[in-house]
Design a protein around this motif. Sequence first.
Motif, PDB file in Angstrom:
ATOM      1  N   LYS A 120      -0.895  11.385 -12.831  1.00 44.89           N
ATOM      2  CA  LYS A 120      -0.147  11.411 -14.080  1.00 44.89           C
ATOM      3  C   LYS A 120       1.322  11.097 -13.851  1.00 44.89           C
ATOM      4  CE  LYS A 120       0.832  14.403 -18.062  1.00 44.89           C
ATOM      5  NZ  LYS A 120       0.598  15.752 -18.670  1.00 44.89           N
ATOM      6  N   ALA A 121       1.893  11.659 -12.791  1.00 43.70           N
ATOM      7  CA  ALA A 121       3.322  11.496 -12.534  1.00 43.70           C
ATOM      8  C   ALA A 121       3.681  10.072 -12.124  1.00 43.70           C
ATOM      9  CB  ALA A 121       3.772  12.477 -11.450  1.00 43.70           C
ATOM     10  N   LEU A 122       2.750   9.333 -11.539  1.00 39.76           N
ATOM     11  CA  LEU A 122       3.049   7.975 -11.099  1.00 39.76           C
ATOM     12  C   LEU A 122       2.552   6.906 -12.072  1.00 39.76           C
ATOM     13  CD1 LEU A 122       3.526   9.476  -8.233  1.00 39.76           C
ATOM     14  CD2 LEU A 122       3.176   7.175  -7.340  1.00 39.76           C
ATOM     15  N   THR A 123       2.078   7.324 -13.224  1.00 44.00           N
ATOM     16  CA  THR A 123       1.572   6.364 -14.201  1.00 44.00           C
ATOM     17  C   THR A 123       2.643   5.364 -14.626  1.00 44.00           C
ATOM     18  OG1 THR A 123      -0.113   7.880 -15.029  1.00 44.00           O
ATOM     19  CG2 THR A 123       0.578   6.116 -16.507  1.00 44.00           C
ATOM     20  N   ILE A 177       6.868  13.405  -5.209  1.00 44.37           N
ATOM     21  CA  ILE A 177       6.585  12.429  -6.265  1.00 44.37           C
ATOM     22  C   ILE A 177       7.726  11.427  -6.421  1.00 44.37           C
ATOM     23  CG2 ILE A 177       6.264  12.171  -8.755  1.00 44.37           C
ATOM     24  CD1 ILE A 177       4.679  14.830  -8.647  1.00 44.37           C
ATOM     25  N   ALA A 178       8.962  11.932  -6.441  1.00 43.75           N
ATOM     26  CA  ALA A 178      10.111  11.029  -6.601  1.00 43.75           C
ATOM     27  C   ALA A 178      10.202  10.044  -5.441  1.00 43.75           C
ATOM     28  CB  ALA A 178      11.403  11.842  -6.712  1.00 43.75           C
ATOM     29  N   ALA A 179       9.928  10.531  -4.234  1.00 43.10           N
ATOM     30  CA  ALA A 179       9.980   9.656  -3.059  1.00 43.10           C
ATOM     31  C   ALA A 179       8.905   8.579  -3.139  1.00 43.10           C
ATOM     32  CB  ALA A 179       9.819  10.476  -1.783  1.00 43.10           C
ATOM     33  N   GLN A 180       7.695   8.946  -3.575  1.00 44.36           N
ATOM     34  CA  GLN A 180       6.628   7.952  -3.655  1.00 44.36           C
ATOM     35  C   GLN A 180       6.912   6.930  -4.750  1.00 44.36           C
ATOM     36  OE1 GLN A 180       2.598   9.203  -4.616  1.00 44.36           O
ATOM     37  NE2 GLN A 180       1.735   7.635  -3.264  1.00 44.36           N
ATOM     38  N   ILE A 181       7.474   7.380  -5.859  1.00 38.39           N
ATOM     39  CA  ILE A 181       7.863   6.442  -6.914  1.00 38.39           C
ATOM     40  C   ILE A 181       8.876   5.436  -6.361  1.00 38.39           C
ATOM     41  CG2 ILE A 181       9.146   6.226  -9.087  1.00 38.39           C
ATOM     42  CD1 ILE A 181       7.800   8.862  -9.965  1.00 38.39           C
ATOM     43  N   PHE A 213       0.852  -1.191   0.000  1.00 35.11           N
ATOM     44  CA  PHE A 213       0.000   0.000   0.000  1.00 35.11           C
ATOM     45  C   PHE A 213       0.887   1.240   0.000  1.00 35.11           C
ATOM     46  CE2 PHE A 213      -2.424   3.460   1.790  1.00 35.11           C
ATOM     47  CZ  PHE A 213      -3.695   3.297   1.276  1.00 35.11           C
ATOM     48  N   ALA A 214       0.716   2.090  -1.006  1.00 38.06           N
ATOM     49  CA  ALA A 214       1.495   3.325  -1.106  1.00 38.06           C
ATOM     50  C   ALA A 214       0.560   4.501  -1.308  1.00 38.06           C
ATOM     51  CB  ALA A 214       2.484   3.245  -2.271  1.00 38.06           C
ATOM     52  N   GLY A 215       0.603   5.440  -0.386  1.00 35.84           N
ATOM     53  CA  GLY A 215      -0.237   6.625  -0.488  1.00 35.84           C
ATOM     54  C   GLY A 215       0.552   7.879  -0.192  1.00 35.84           C
TER      55      GLY A 215
END
Length: 346
Positions: free
Chosen positions: A120-123, A94-98, A56-58
């Motif tokens: 869009k960024a994590l697609t 965004i980079a950290a979540q990726i 799970f990633a949020g």
Amino acid sequence: MPETSRRRLLFGTAALSAGAFLTACTSNEPAAAETSANNEPATDGDKPGKAITIGFAGPQADHGWLNAINEQAKARAKKYSEVTLDITEGSNDIAAQIGQVETLINKKVDVLVILPADGKALTQVGLKAMRAGIPVINLDRIFSNPQAYRAYIGGDNYGMGVSAGNYIGQRLKDKKDAKVIELAGIDGLELTQQRTKGFDDALKNYPNIKKVARQAADFTVESGQAKMAQLLQAQSSFDALWNHDDDQGVGALRAIQQAGRDDFLMVGGAGAKSAMDAIKADNSVLKATVLYPPTMAASAIDLARFLGQTKGVSGLAELEIPASVTLYSAVVDKDNVDQYLPTGFR
């Protein structure tokens, strides 16, 4: 967040948004798809299946609704003895979540549930997981490519606006030259634009009502108070306010009380417990809130479990889970607040 152009499966009751329709399932294996004497699919959704790990990633839980998302996911996973939930810390970077999602991919989790900080960024990382054979449940903020997820589940932002507009419209339908104002969320987000569009479209059904002002806030108490104060100063008289978010609504109510205004009705958004408590008390301008249920995270865990155990949803003819589930935006007011109060988030 859902776009109006994509395929959506609409469920018409709030009970479905809580995942009630996901509590039983049928097997995808032909040999196991047994039926009862009345030809109804056999159900075993609550029975333990094979052991699986759900990643799970949020985003960072810096908002009441986002914190409720995390809590709903954790609580739902604990219901199933065979499910292990590997949950990331959460980040708005965004980079950290990726990186967090890539770590879960490298761990070879069985299924991924992702609520992206930016769809869009994590697609691309969603596509990476799918290509690695890890099915993805895309939660709430939608990826730009449908190939990046196996199933989508989320709220109906356009529907929120429609529900708010129709509630206000019905309350003001007999008032000549009625005026409404709008306290929106973050204008750069698609969800905010969809909520506003739904609201405006609903108001078209009430030619006696005109929207005379709109301010965008930032989903925080502080921004809600500041932007509401500006609206009150600019608008000496109006009949109704729609506020997109109950967290920023705490600040909006503070500004309203400080200004000594009580000459209009207010409708909130999302379904915070504080808003429902105020609606029940009926001692302020806040008369209703439009739900955007964080229970979608619990339902996402259900969907992930079904995928990991190759099960489908009972009550549907198909052996596979739906490709998309969009939750209904119910209006909570004093007439039904007791029913919805247990779902309110802090």
